[in-house]
Design a protein around this motif. Structure first.
Motif, PDB file in Angstrom:
ATOM      1  N   GLY A  83      30.426   7.852 -35.210  1.00  0.00           N
ATOM      2  CA  GLY A  83      29.993   8.236 -33.880  1.00  0.00           C
ATOM      3  C   GLY A  83      30.867   7.619 -32.799  1.00  0.00           C
ATOM      4  N   LEU A  84      31.213   6.347 -32.962  1.00  0.00           N
ATOM      5  CA  LEU A  84      32.094   5.685 -31.995  1.00  0.00           C
ATOM      6  C   LEU A  84      33.463   6.349 -31.960  1.00  0.00           C
ATOM      7  CD1 LEU A  84      31.109   1.984 -32.783  1.00  0.00           C
ATOM      8  CD2 LEU A  84      30.536   3.266 -30.706  1.00  0.00           C
ATOM      9  N   GLU A  85      33.935   6.778 -33.114  1.00  0.00           N
ATOM     10  CA  GLU A  85      35.228   7.460 -33.158  1.00  0.00           C
ATOM     11  C   GLU A  85      35.163   8.823 -32.474  1.00  0.00           C
ATOM     12  OE1 GLU A  85      36.110   7.475 -37.314  1.00  0.00           O
ATOM     13  OE2 GLU A  85      36.512   5.298 -37.375  1.00  0.00           O
ATOM     14  N   TRP A  86      34.079   9.562 -32.687  1.00  0.00           N
ATOM     15  CA  TRP A  86      33.929  10.845 -31.999  1.00  0.00           C
ATOM     16  C   TRP A  86      33.860  10.632 -30.488  1.00  0.00           C
ATOM     17  CZ3 TRP A  86      35.404  14.867 -34.402  1.00  0.00           C
ATOM     18  CH2 TRP A  86      35.096  15.101 -35.744  1.00  0.00           C
ATOM     19  N   MET A  87      33.157   9.593 -30.047  1.00  0.00           N
ATOM     20  CA  MET A  87      33.068   9.324 -28.621  1.00  0.00           C
ATOM     21  C   MET A  87      34.454   9.058 -28.032  1.00  0.00           C
ATOM     22  SD  MET A  87      30.848   6.450 -26.514  1.00  0.00           S
ATOM     23  CE  MET A  87      31.757   5.066 -27.195  1.00  0.00           C
ATOM     24  N   GLY A  88      35.290   8.357 -28.774  1.00  0.00           N
ATOM     25  CA  GLY A  88      36.630   8.069 -28.300  1.00  0.00           C
ATOM     26  C   GLY A  88      37.484   9.315 -28.122  1.00  0.00           C
ATOM     27  N   ARG A  89      37.169  10.360 -28.851  1.00  0.00           N
ATOM     28  CA  ARG A  89      37.927  11.609 -28.766  1.00  0.00           C
ATOM     29  C   ARG A  89      37.311  12.618 -27.794  1.00  0.00           C
ATOM     30  NH1 ARG A  89      38.415  13.760 -34.755  1.00  0.00           N
ATOM     31  NH2 ARG A  89      39.444  15.457 -33.615  1.00  0.00           N
ATOM     32  N   PHE A  90      36.108  12.344 -27.343  1.00  0.00           N
ATOM     33  CA  PHE A  90      35.354  13.285 -26.536  1.00  0.00           C
ATOM     34  C   PHE A  90      35.848  13.297 -25.094  1.00  0.00           C
ATOM     35  CE2 PHE A  90      31.361  13.854 -23.919  1.00  0.00           C
ATOM     36  CZ  PHE A  90      31.217  15.211 -24.152  1.00  0.00           C
ATOM     37  N   ASP A  91      36.054  14.488 -24.546  1.00  0.00           N
ATOM     38  CA  ASP A  91      36.471  14.680 -23.156  1.00  0.00           C
ATOM     39  C   ASP A  91      35.207  14.756 -22.289  1.00  0.00           C
ATOM     40  OD1 ASP A  91      37.254  15.702 -20.664  1.00  0.00           O
ATOM     41  OD2 ASP A  91      38.804  16.990 -21.514  1.00  0.00           O
ATOM     42  N   GLN A  92      34.909  13.681 -21.578  1.00  0.00           N
ATOM     43  CA  GLN A  92      33.658  13.623 -20.824  1.00  0.00           C
ATOM     44  C   GLN A  92      33.649  14.598 -19.649  1.00  0.00           C
ATOM     45  OE1 GLN A  92      32.327   9.605 -19.968  1.00  0.00           O
ATOM     46  NE2 GLN A  92      33.167   8.858 -21.896  1.00  0.00           N
ATOM     47  N   ASP A  93      34.789  14.795 -19.012  1.00  0.00           N
ATOM     48  CA  ASP A  93      34.831  15.754 -17.908  1.00  0.00           C
ATOM     49  C   ASP A  93      34.535  17.169 -18.404  1.00  0.00           C
ATOM     50  OD1 ASP A  93      35.472  13.805 -15.990  1.00  0.00           O
ATOM     51  OD2 ASP A  93      37.605  13.935 -16.497  1.00  0.00           O
ATOM     52  N   GLN A  94      35.108  17.520 -19.561  1.00  0.00           N
ATOM     53  CA  GLN A  94      34.783  18.815 -20.161  1.00  0.00           C
ATOM     54  C   GLN A  94      33.312  18.853 -20.564  1.00  0.00           C
ATOM     55  OE1 GLN A  94      36.782  21.786 -20.737  1.00  0.00           O
ATOM     56  NE2 GLN A  94      34.646  22.414 -20.938  1.00  0.00           N
ATOM     57  N   GLY A  95      32.810  17.720 -21.040  1.00  0.00           N
ATOM     58  CA  GLY A  95      31.402  17.650 -21.408  1.00  0.00           C
ATOM     59  C   GLY A  95      30.486  17.965 -20.238  1.00  0.00           C
ATOM     60  N   ILE A  96      30.834  17.489 -19.055  1.00  0.00           N
ATOM     61  CA  ILE A  96      30.007  17.792 -17.875  1.00  0.00           C
ATOM     62  C   ILE A  96      30.070  19.282 -17.560  1.00  0.00           C
ATOM     63  CG2 ILE A  96      29.758  17.421 -15.390  1.00  0.00           C
ATOM     64  CD1 ILE A  96      28.710  15.144 -17.123  1.00  0.00           C
TER      65      ILE A  96
END
Length: 231
Positions: A83-96
């Motif tokens: 999960g921590l690794e996925w978070m590191g790859r996740f684009d938060q701006d795209q997520g919003i």
């Protein structure tokens, strides 16, 4: 009734989401924002509980651009690390932007009515960002991470935001908690509740992290908050 649906996004892709409908006409809609563990059984159960309370609940699979259908158990060390690794790859701006698409979808589903958002961990951070960057009607963040780095966006929070702060959060240290209070206590739209002695994840639906009394208190406050602001 619960089912998987697809939500149109701003870039013409489709995002999977878990949808839970109340037995009667929904009083409003709530977008449930996942932890780093995906739309797992705990997040789906959060949606089901909201539906039982009369809301249409939508949990978008925000990691779908990385890999659709991620479901992890935080009580399994290897899966926590994943999960921590996925978070590191996740684009938060795209997520919003994807959360905003879920808000539009939910608002249409309730005939243009009000839409709230509630998020946990990473989702708590995203709930804060959602409050600052979208037209969501009310937002709640549980043990949000890294809010001190987002205080520059607080001027854009136009609708009510509730933050539950774990006092002994292993991911949010005392200095960060103090910065949150210093930056937000005087904001007319923001309320912070502290839970002394509680660790990150205390309001998880299942598993070892749950702290029953604190979880129940936080959830009661959340329910009252949504009753007040989503009517």
């Amino acid at each position: 009734m619960a089912t998987m649906v697809t939500v149109p996004t701003a870039d013409d892709t489709t995002m999977p989401a878990y949808r839970a409908d109340p037995a009667d006409t929904p009083r409003a809609a709530i977008v449930v924002i996942q932890e780093i563990f995906g739309v797992n059984a705990g997040i789906r159960s959060k949606c089901d509980a909201l539906a039982a309370a009369g809301y249409l609940a939508i949990a978008p699979d925000l990691f779908f651009r990385l890999q659709p259908g991620i479901e992890l158990d935080p009580d399994v060390p290897e899966q926590l690390q994943q999960g921590l690794e996925w978070m590191g790859r996740f684009d938060q701006d795209q997520g919003i932007r994807d959360i905003e698409a879920a808000i539009r979808f939910a608002r249409a589903a309730v005939g243009g009515g009000k839409v709230g958002a509630v998020g946990y961990c990473l989702g708590g951070r995203l709930a804060y960002m959602t409050a600052a960057r979208t037209d969501v009607d009310a937002s709640v963040g549980y043990y949000a991470v890294g809010i001190d780095g987002l205080l520059g966006e607080k001027h854009a929070i136009a609708h009510p935001l509730l933050l539950h702060v774990a006092g002994d959060d292993g991911f949010v240290d005392k200095a960060t908690q103090a910065a949150m209070h210093a930056g937000l206590d005087d904001h007319p739209k923001v309320t912070l509740h502290d839970y002394p002695g509680e660790d990150h994840g205390f309001a998880t639906q299942f598993g070892d992290r749950r702290s029953e009394d604190a979880a129940r208190l936080a959830d009661e406050r959340t329910a009252a908050f949504f009753r007040d602001h989503l009517r």
